[in-house]
Design a protein around this motif. Structure first.
Motif, short mmCIF file in Angstrom:
data_model
loop_
_atom_site.label_atom_id
_atom_site.label_comp_id
_atom_site.label_asym_id
_atom_site.label_seq_id
_atom_site.Cartn_x
_atom_site.Cartn_y
_atom_site.Cartn_z
N ALA A 1 -7.17 10.16 7.40
CA ALA A 1 -7.45 11.69 7.08
C ALA A 1 -5.76 12.41 7.60
N SER A 2 -5.40 11.54 8.70
CA SER A 2 -4.22 12.17 9.67
C SER A 2 -2.76 11.85 9.08
N CYS A 3 -2.84 10.99 7.54
CA CYS A 3 -1.62 11.08 6.80
C CYS A 3 -1.53 11.98 5.75
N ARG A 4 -0.42 12.95 5.81
CA ARG A 4 -0.09 14.11 5.11
C ARG A 4 -0.49 13.47 3.15
N PHE A 5 -0.53 12.42 3.27
CA PHE A 5 -0.80 11.77 1.76
C PHE A 5 -2.28 11.82 1.61
N ASN A 6 -3.05 11.88 2.14
CA ASN A 6 -4.47 11.56 2.35
C ASN A 6 -4.42 12.84 1.42
N ALA A 7 -5.64 12.36 0.04
CA ALA A 7 -6.44 13.15 -0.60
C ALA A 7 -7.44 13.80 -0.34
N LYS A 8 -7.94 13.52 1.16
CA LYS A 8 -9.22 14.32 1.77
C LYS A 8 -10.32 14.12 0.59
N SER A 9 -10.48 12.99 -0.01
CA SER A 9 -12.26 12.32 -1.10
C SER A 9 -12.56 11.56 -0.83
N GLU A 10 -13.74 11.47 -1.38
CA GLU A 10 -14.76 10.30 -1.27
C GLU A 10 -14.27 9.15 -1.91
N LEU A 11 -13.47 9.47 -3.09
CA LEU A 11 -13.15 8.98 -3.98
C LEU A 11 -11.94 7.63 -4.41
N LEU A 12 -10.86 8.85 -4.12
CA LEU A 12 -9.81 8.57 -4.06
C LEU A 12 -9.49 8.70 -2.66
N ARG A 13 -8.00 7.69 -2.13
CA ARG A 13 -7.34 7.86 -0.91
C ARG A 13 -5.81 8.49 -0.62
N CYS A 14 -5.04 8.09 -1.55
CA CYS A 14 -4.09 8.88 -1.81
C CYS A 14 -3.29 9.14 -3.37
N ALA A 15 -1.81 10.26 -3.51
CA ALA A 15 -1.51 9.56 -4.67
C ALA A 15 -0.20 8.29 -4.39
N VAL A 16 0.24 8.24 -3.35
CA VAL A 16 1.08 7.13 -3.31
C VAL A 16 1.05 5.56 -2.80
N ASN A 17 -0.14 5.37 -2.49
CA ASN A 17 -1.17 3.94 -1.65
C ASN A 17 -2.55 4.63 -2.40
N PRO A 18 -3.11 4.66 -3.40
CA PRO A 18 -4.20 4.55 -4.07
C PRO A 18 -5.54 3.16 -3.40
N GLU A 19 -4.42 1.96 -3.75
CA GLU A 19 -5.20 0.63 -2.70
C GLU A 19 -5.08 0.61 -1.39
N GLY A 20 -4.89 1.79 -0.71
CA GLY A 20 -4.28 0.76 0.50
C GLY A 20 -3.34 -0.62 1.19
N PRO A 21 -3.61 -0.62 1.88
CA PRO A 21 -4.55 -0.43 2.85
C PRO A 21 -3.78 0.95 3.71
N CYS A 22 -4.16 1.75 4.62
CA CYS A 22 -3.21 3.34 4.96
C CYS A 22 -2.66 2.47 6.51
N LYS A 23 -3.14 1.38 7.34
CA LYS A 23 -2.67 0.80 7.84
C LYS A 23 -1.04 -0.22 7.20
N GLY A 24 -0.23 -0.08 8.46
CA GLY A 24 1.22 -0.24 8.00
C GLY A 24 1.37 0.21 6.68
#
Length: 119
Positions: A87-110
């Motif tokens: 959630a500290s990422c600007r692009f995080n969707a703040k959703s229980e179902l979707l991570r983000c628009a640019v990398n929805p499958e993840g992972p966030c690390k890296g």
């Protein structure tokens, strides 16, 4: 049935399939994950079914509409609810179902798109 348990039907949304009945001791919200028969499902919708008894209506059962899912390895707690990803990422969707628009499958690390959320 225990006094605080909720009779709950679990229904897969696509393809439409009844998965079973369970009694839960917690109130599942859309975005929560549910383990059933060794598989993980994401809760998409929750419907309440009431029954009239003398004196008024009472909650009779709940129907959960779910989809198959993997329980997310990366979660963040925001305002008392869990969201997928960092959630500290600007692009995080703040959703229980979707991570983000640019990398929805993840992972966030890296992730090469990670940008620290400016306040």
């Amino acid at each position: 049935m225990e006094p605080d348990s909720l009779p709950t039907e679990v229904i897969l949304t696509h393809p439409r399939q009844f998965l079973g009945k369970v009694c839960l001791d917690w109130m599942p919200q859309p975005g929560n994950y549910l383990e059933l028969k060794g598989k993980t499902y994401a809760v998409l919708e929750r419907h309440h079914h009431y029954q009239y008894k003398i004196g008024g209506y009472s909650l009779h059962k709940i129907s959960l509409y779910v989809q198959s899912a993997k329980s997310p390895a990366e979660k963040s707690l925001i305002d008392g609810r869990w969201v997928v990803g960092d959630a500290s990422c600007r692009f995080n969707a703040k959703s229980e179902l979707l991570r983000c628009a640019v990398n929805p499958e993840g992972p966030c690390k890296g992730c090469r798109f990670y940008e620290l959320l400016s306040k």
